[in-house]
Write an enzyme that holds these catalytic residues in place. Structure first.
Site, mmCIF file in Angstrom:
data_model
loop_
_atom_site.group_PDB
_atom_site.id
_atom_site.type_symbol
_atom_site.label_atom_id
_atom_site.label_comp_id
_atom_site.label_asym_id
_atom_site.label_seq_id
_atom_site.Cartn_x
_atom_site.Cartn_y
_atom_site.Cartn_z
ATOM 1 N N CYS A 1 -129.963 -18.943 -0.663
ATOM 2 C CA CYS A 1 -129.230 -19.879 0.192
ATOM 3 C C CYS A 1 -127.863 -20.210 -0.411
ATOM 4 C CB CYS A 1 -130.085 -21.124 0.449
ATOM 5 S SG CYS A 1 -129.491 -22.105 1.832
ATOM 6 N N HIS B 1 -135.529 -19.104 2.154
ATOM 7 C CA HIS B 1 -135.984 -19.722 0.912
ATOM 8 C C HIS B 1 -137.354 -19.204 0.485
ATOM 9 C CE1 HIS B 1 -133.029 -23.000 0.305
ATOM 10 N NE2 HIS B 1 -132.872 -22.913 1.616
ATOM 11 N N GLU C 1 -138.803 -19.688 -2.275
ATOM 12 C CA GLU C 1 -139.521 -20.693 -3.071
ATOM 13 C C GLU C 1 -140.252 -21.691 -2.176
ATOM 14 O OE1 GLU C 1 -136.431 -20.931 -2.306
ATOM 15 O OE2 GLU C 1 -135.704 -22.988 -2.331
#
Ligand SMILES: Nc1ncnc2c1ncn2[C@@H]1O[C@H](COP(=O)(O)OP(=O)(O)O)[C@@H](O)[C@H]1O
Ligand SMILES: [Mg+2]
Lengths: 243, 739, 86, 86
Positions: free
Chosen positions: A87, A204, A206
């Site tokens: 990002c 993302h 994560e």
């Protein structure tokens, strides 16, 4: 033991999330490093986390790109160490010229936070060698300026060098206009450098690394971190370029 | 405006007399300015304090109750949850973007200054109907303001609510909530109790912005409010993010003895309240304050409400360590004073004393006993005749689903990062409440905010009680146990007896419901003067209630969508003929009156206990409370979210005698729709009997793509699931237009 | 009828903060050697082509539009309109 | 030494789309009765005060800064610099 840095700029805000996944889910030795204290030779890999470095002033990522820390990131990239920009991290890598093109305001003119599907286009990178081309991954996006852009020549080069790694798709892996959340050129969601040790992506991983967080009970984001971790431990289908 | 100390103040003549009497002298200009802000409604709660006393504050889990910047409750395992709500109505009405953004900035500081890491935001919004371009403009920029600020500081906005009603056309309500977590021993209080401790001001430089913001918030909006420029502030989320990280790091040093944010009332409020809480005083040297503008006077510095500032009380032994942290984050700081023995605030400038006031006169102003009178309109409104029954109930349902009050708010929460922090287990739109996990524990916090202003308008007592009930039902719907609430009381001008009556009744309702559920109220905020001086119209009374719950283990979380074809659909609770203030009356018939729902306190408690136990025992596959739009809308939404159909026999719904449309759309309290497997249904009934709760099986989940309600052998309402999905998902977006 | 080009610039009022401008100045310009920069203010820029009878009419239309459509909010912004070359 | 004010406008290259300008024109202007608007392009505006010996030097500094500090991204943007009144 290998060591991974999560590089913090003022305004990074997915730093702790990324650290949590690296430490608690992937079980890597990872640490937060404040941009001023960052040195290339201490770490085996670096992750540039998401967020709003310098409040997105002027353009997302542009101010952080001038940080002295980025010289060290460049050096690591040159040495073939894994560099992952998520990002805002991707935006910084682009503004720093480590990855080509531009990330501009979403076509919706708004911030978009939602889960999307990605089609894996290149499984010959440090971060994707564990996947199959055509595989579909579910991950969320959350950004204002995530529309990938490049000029004609730049786009041609991306394809010639096999730098397109992820494209927004539907659940069946079809790359359609409807599956494009932000107006990205050719539905591009993530690209790598020519040497394939640097990956930048807007989604993302994560946030998609634990079943409990996924609306689909998936953990597709793990693929990226696991591939990196195993690569660092000397595994993986390393090409001569990486050695 | 009257004069005190030679300056214009917004106090009443009687209050001015009181100041002179308490002080025994005429204050100087700086002192008068300080007293003026501290005696404003916003800072002093002078009208509301007496009424708010009835709210129950005690409970086993309460660590810090009302009176501090945020409430703190024990959630077990050594953790506490910190939460608070605040209004930013007036600034948002003038500048929706910056007004809403700085609202987020303010509420985040409240959580931070308790020593907790902010982990979630909620927004509770009220506007005029979207057919007005003004309302659309307000909504568009309020949402952008919240999103831009919250997203930038990396705190997810995980839930909220939006209501539309004509009464909010010129007075929109923007309430924001922040939730934090901390280890119990990390909590810091806004208190200065050790003389000699240093006063450290950190963050944004002080400018002339926002001087008199609180007096502005303590007044009605007028025709020329647009010129009231100092009241509008520009937020700086980037600096705020640094302030958050620096503050949390500073607390870890152990040298921070007190901490408070600078919000309304600026340095005056922060210094006097901290000193008052610690039964000490404070000496402040305004010449030490880092400034953004030149030539600022002590008066301006003491009253400035510049954003992104925090006041730390620091043990002198650790000052270098603390300021080194500020330097790391490149935050500006200055040591502006020290804690003193005498209970007074002494302000110095260039070595001279420019103000000296007892802390008590600032931090504990006299209260006012306002007159309350039941408004005459009420009895008229309750008597309204029921409208004719619509001929096509399917169409009625579609119209309700696509109405702005009921349609999906995805357009809004798409613009909020609701995932940052990797704690959001139940996210925007997934459930009645949001659930945030505690990292590293098998435990989560559930939060929801609620208020039905149309109900409150017709019956503020039951409306207030109902807001607590609904907020708690939303918590229980996801399988969590409600443990505390905070409230934000949005009303008109309290100097009007009818408005003050609404206020009193609503607070009484909240207090009684809290007692019935044994849930404490650990904090809140009052926003008066939400009325329009030109038209004389006030907003519908809107006591917004935020409930916080604990869910443990995370596997006991329940969500809203139906799960599998063949599952049994059941209704918990009874339905009464209570259509006053319903969405059905408002949207379909354009009626404002009627008999609104009342809360049956005992029944509400039993219902909540039943659903919670059923969730914990894993008996529920889906759960959703019945609120706006009644049973028909609740069932439809469960169908929409799953894409599955349903076949329901309406005659099986336990209810008093009424028409079919009334049965489908009544908004009675204490009801849930649940779904369960055939095997577990029997257990559910057993459990319901144990809790003395009415439970009735009304139908089944289907996979035929049809949403069907039967009544006495007839297919009374039949829609394609795809059609209701379309109506509900597109209803809002269609009204808002682009982006 | 002709086509006229006008420029619209919307900025925060000078008394209001502009955190973005401050960040650009401090973190980008000063830090990278351009210390002689004294102040940076950011704004939104619109270039509008409008059909009108003449320059004055074009200006009028754009002026009315900026007010009516809330291209700016007078509470916090100043808005300036100027002619540009087509 | 004097203080000079310069304006910098960063816009998308004319070949690149400007979705914001298009949306403003279509959804805001045309829809609300301003049909004579033919085209809208949006950009980022910076007003920079810089200390320099003279106007020319000030211009030089800002020009260099815009290039060196990527005030615009050459892949997609064009950048124009002009003098303004202090
Ligand atoms: N302003 C908002 N911000 C964030 N989420 C919102 C907002 N408004 C509604 N939501 C979310 O949309 C969902 C439905 O909300 P609401 O329409 O109030 O439903 P219900 O009436 O069932 O409580 C919830 O998850 C809620 O948190
Ligand atoms: Mg609900």
């Amino acid at each position: 033991m290998v060591k991974v840095a999560v590089l913090q700029f003022p305004g990074s805000n997915c730093d702790l999330d990324t650290l949590y996944v690296l430490r608690n889910v992937i079980k890597l030795d990872a640490e937060l490093v404040w941009h001023r204290e960052f040195k290339a030779n201490v770490y085996d890999a670096v992750v540039l986390p998401g967020g709003f470095s310098y409040g997105d002033a002027l353009r997302a990522g542009v101010i952080a790109a001038y940080s002295p820390a980025m010289k060290h990131v460049k050096e690591m990239a040159r040495e073939g160490k894994p560099v992952l920009g998520i990002c805002n991290g991707f935006q910084i890598l682009v503004e720093a010229g480590i990855l080509p093109g531009a990330l501009v305001r979403n076509d919706t003119l708004t911030f978009i936070c939602k889960w999307v599907y990605l089609r894996l286009e290149n499984n010959k990178t440090v971060f994707t060698w564990k996947g199959k081309v055509g595989q579909v991954l579910a991950m969320p996006i959350a950004h204002n300026e995530g529309k990938y852009f490049n000029d004609e020549k730049g786009l041609k080069e991306l394809y010639e060098n096999e730098q397109v790694v992820f494209r927004y798709s539907n659940i069946n892996g079809e790359v359609t206009p409807e599956a494009n959340p932000n107006g990205s050129l050719d539905n591009i969601a993530g690209i790598c450098n020519v040497e394939r040790n640097v990956l930048g992506l807007m989604p993302h991983p994560e946030r998609a690394a634990e079943v409990i967080l996924s609306p689909y009970r998936t953990k597709d984001g793990l693929l990226i971190f696991e591939a990196m971790a195993e690569f660092l431990r000397g595994k993986g289908v390393a090409t001569s370029r990486w050695s | 405006m009257p004069l005190l100390g030679g300056v214009e103040v917004s106090l009443a003549e009687e209050e001015i007399r009181k100041v002179r009497e308490i002080l025994g002298r005429e204050p100087n200009a700086v002192e008068a300015g300080m007293i003026d802000v501290m005696w404003s409604e916003h800072c002093s709660y002078k009208s509301s304090k007496i009424v708010l006393k009835q709210l129950p504050k005690e409970g086993e889990r309460v660590v810090v109750g009302p009176g501090y910047d945020a409430g703190v409750v024990d959630i077990g395992g050594g953790y506490v949850a910190v939460f608070k709500i605040e209004s930013h109505n007036h600034p948002s009405a003038l500048d929706p973007y910056n007004g809403a953004a700085t609202g987020i900035g303010g509420i985040v500081r409240d959580i931070l200054c308790m020593g907790a890491r902010p982990i979630a935001l909620l927004d509770s919004l009220r506007f005029g109907p979207l057919k007005s371009s003004h309302s659309k403009w307000l909504l568009r920029y309020v949402v952008k303001g919240i999103g831009d600020y919250g997203n930038c500081i990396g705190i997810p906005t995980v839930a909220g609510e939006i209501e539309f009603d004509e009464s909010f056309e010129r007075n929109c309500l923007v309430n924001v909530v922040c939730v934090g977590v901390a280890r119990r021993d990390e909590i810091v209080l806004a208190r200065a109790d050790r003389p000699g401790d240093l006063v450290l001001l950190v963050g944004g430089a002080t400018g002339r912005d926002g001087i008199h913001g609180v007096t502005f918030a303590s007044r009605s909006l007028t025709e020329n409010s647009e010129e009231d420029r100092p009241a509008v502030q520009v937020g700086d989320p980037f600096t705020k993010k640094l302030l958050i990280e620096a503050t949390l790091e500073a607390i870890k040093t152990g040298f921070i003895r007190g901490l408070k944010d600078l919000g309304g009332g600026g340095l005056t409020c922060a210094s006097s309240e901290m000193a008052y809480k610690g039964r000490r005083g404070m000496e402040i040297d305004v010449s030490k304050v880092h400034l953004r503008e030149t030539g600022m006077t002590p008066f301006e510095i003491m009253l400035s409400e510049s954003q992104e500032r925090m006041l730390f009380i620091v043990d002198p032994a650790g000052i270098d360590k603390v300021t080194a942290i500020m330097d790391k984050y490149e935050l500006q700081w200055s040591i502006i004073g020290r804690v003193i023995e005498e209970e007074e605030i002494v302000v110095k400038a260039n070595g001279e004393i420019v103000a000296r006031l007892p802390t008590k006169i600032l931090a504990d102003p006299p209260t006012i006993n306002r007159e309350a009178k039941k408004p005459a309109y009420l009895d008229e409104l309750l008597k309204i005749e029921p409208p004719p029954m619509p001929s096509d109930l399917s169409l009625t349902l579609m119209n309700l689903l696509s109405s702005e009050n009921i349609a999906s708010k995805e357009w809004v929460y798409r613009q909020y990062d609701h995932e940052v922090g990797i704690r959001s287990v139940v996210k925007c739109g997934d459930g009645d409440a949001a659930v945030l996990r505690i990292l590293g524990e098998d435990k989560g916090i559930a939060v929801a905010s609620d208020c039905n202003s149309k109900h409150c308008y017709l019956d503020p007592y039951h409306g207030g009680a109902g807001a607590v009930a609904e907020a708690c039902r939303n918590i229980v719907s996801v399988g969590a146990e409600p443990v505390a609430i905070v409230d934000c009381l949005n009303f008109g001008n309290p100097e009007k007896p009818e408005i003050f009556w609404q206020f009193k009744m609503a607070v009484q309702g909240i207090a009684d419901m809290c007692r019935a559920l044994s849930i404490p109220c650990v904090g809140g905020n009052v926003s008066f003067y939400n009325d329009d001086e030109v038209t004389g119209k006030a907003v519908k009374p809107s006591p917004v209630v935020v409930s916080l719950g604990v869910v443990e283990p995370l596997s006991s979380i329940v969500t809203m969508p139906f799960k599998e074809p063949g599952d049994e659909v059941l209704i918990v609770g009874e339905t009464f003929r209570e259509l006053g203030g319903s969405e059905y009356y408002y949207t379909i018939h354009g009626i404002e009156g009627g008999k609104p729902p009342i809360v049956r306190f005992e029944q509400e408690r039993k219902t909540l206990e039943f659903v919670l136990e059923a969730a914990r025992r894993g008996l529920l596959k889906a759960a959703h409370d019945c609120s706006k739009g009644g049973i028909a809308v609740s069932l439809a939404v469960m169908s929409i979210k799953s894409g599955l159909g349903a076949d329901v026999d309406v005659a099986a719904i336990p209810a008093e005698e009424m028409r079919l449309d009334e049965l489908l759309f009544s908004e009675s309290h204490s009801r849930f729709i649940i779904s369960t497997s055939n095997e577990m249904a029997e257990e559910c009934f057993k459990l319901a009997r144990k809790h003395h709760v009415t439970l009735s099986s009304i139908g089944r989940v289907k996979d035929d793509g049809i949403f069907l309600l039967r009544f006495k052998g007839e297919k009374s309402l039949l829609c394609k699931v795809d059609d209701i999905i379309e109506a509900w998902k597109k209803g809002f977006e269609r009204r808002m237009g682009w982006g | 009828m002709g086509v006229y080009m006008l420029e619209v610039v919307v900025e925060n009022k000078s008394a209001a903060k502009d955190p973005e401008g401050e960040t650009i100045m401090r973190e980008l310009m000063h830090r990278n050697g351009f210390e002689t920069v004294r102040k940076v203010r950011t704004g939104k820029y619109l270039r509008i082509e409008v059909e009108a009878e003449n320059k004055e009419k074009a200006r009028e239309i754009v002026f009315k539009m900026c007010n009516d459509l809330r291209i700016f909010n007078p509470v916090i912004h100043v808005c300036s309109i100027r002619e540009a070359d087509v």
